[in-house]
Scaffold this motif. Sequence first.
Motif, PDB file in Angstrom:
ATOM      1  N   MET A 224     -80.440 -60.511  21.230  1.00 22.13           N
ATOM      2  CA  MET A 224     -81.884 -60.321  21.097  1.00 22.13           C
ATOM      3  C   MET A 224     -82.583 -61.641  20.806  1.00 22.13           C
ATOM      4  SD  MET A 224     -81.921 -56.775  18.907  1.00 22.13           S
ATOM      5  CE  MET A 224     -83.693 -56.866  18.652  1.00 22.13           C
ATOM      6  N   GLN A 225     -81.974 -62.492  19.971  1.00 24.87           N
ATOM      7  CA  GLN A 225     -82.580 -63.784  19.659  1.00 24.87           C
ATOM      8  C   GLN A 225     -82.563 -64.718  20.867  1.00 24.87           C
ATOM      9  OE1 GLN A 225     -80.630 -65.351  16.178  1.00 24.87           O
ATOM     10  NE2 GLN A 225     -81.508 -63.815  14.812  1.00 24.87           N
ATOM     11  N   ASN A 226     -81.472 -64.666  21.641  1.00 24.30           N
ATOM     12  CA  ASN A 226     -81.408 -65.516  22.833  1.00 24.30           C
ATOM     13  C   ASN A 226     -82.427 -65.077  23.875  1.00 24.30           C
ATOM     14  OD1 ASN A 226     -79.362 -67.198  21.896  1.00 24.30           O
ATOM     15  ND2 ASN A 226     -77.743 -65.828  22.614  1.00 24.30           N
ATOM     16  N   LEU A 227     -82.668 -63.785  23.977  1.00 22.69           N
ATOM     17  CA  LEU A 227     -83.691 -63.299  24.895  1.00 22.69           C
ATOM     18  C   LEU A 227     -85.084 -63.776  24.480  1.00 22.69           C
ATOM     19  CD1 LEU A 227     -82.498 -59.619  25.552  1.00 22.69           C
ATOM     20  CD2 LEU A 227     -82.351 -61.577  27.102  1.00 22.69           C
ATOM     21  N   ALA A 228     -85.264 -63.973  23.169  1.00 23.01           N
ATOM     22  CA  ALA A 228     -86.547 -64.486  22.672  1.00 23.01           C
ATOM     23  C   ALA A 228     -86.709 -65.979  22.917  1.00 23.01           C
ATOM     24  CB  ALA A 228     -86.695 -64.182  21.190  1.00 23.01           C
ATOM     25  N   GLY A 229     -85.625 -66.658  23.348  1.00 23.36           N
ATOM     26  CA  GLY A 229     -85.720 -68.074  23.678  1.00 23.36           C
ATOM     27  C   GLY A 229     -84.981 -68.990  22.727  1.00 23.36           C
TER      28      GLY A 229
END
Length: 234
Positions: free
Chosen positions: A176-181
């Motif tokens: 989820m954090q990686n999807l946020a950038g």
Amino acid sequence: MAEGVSAPPRFGRPAPPPQTGWERLRELWQRDERQRYPEETVNIVKSTFTGALVGWVYGGVPAFRQARKAFIERSHGELFQNRADAVQSAHRAGLRSFLRYGWRWSWRVAAFVAIFNTVSTGLSVYRNKTTISNFASAGAFTGALFRMNLGLQGLVSGLVFGTAFGIPAGGLLIIMQNLAGETLQEKRNRERRELYEQKLAEWQSRLIVTEDLGQTESNAQGGPEMEIARESRS
């Protein structure tokens, strides 16, 4: 120094961002200039509160239904004034079970979530990176802590359960954090760097202004002294 005259302000060079793991851990529980706690600390509190609510619903709702059903089955031979009285009595029995068993699950889930998030966040902050191993270690520690009162077998089972819980939970959070950038730790490092650069630029600009004022004051004082010296020679 005369009363009422304050000391000149000190324009000290701003401190750089924390470099060691222990410095970052101490910063985790300190407020910033705006009296705000770091985002990681706020997330721990929020997740603990959410865990308490989820635990209360998980333990309370089934207990409410079961107690209400058991009360109805037991009260077939009892006399009530009317139907509303019977329904209220059944609801009161269910509510007592909801509060009792809801509280039992609530504090346990809240404590588990609080310990798990505190350990995983502490490891991520100390190591300055977010990895699956941080969550696996946090889950193993929390599970073992909750089952250690059952002896060695309980300790091992808690360790296995906690690890099995921590790995997918950590993986989901990282995704989820990686999807946020960027991960939360990367965001924190970026904000630290940007804040330090901003403070450093402000300090340098104030330093330049202070030096200019000092030079102007020195020139202003030197002018009359030179004029007096020329008059004394003439």
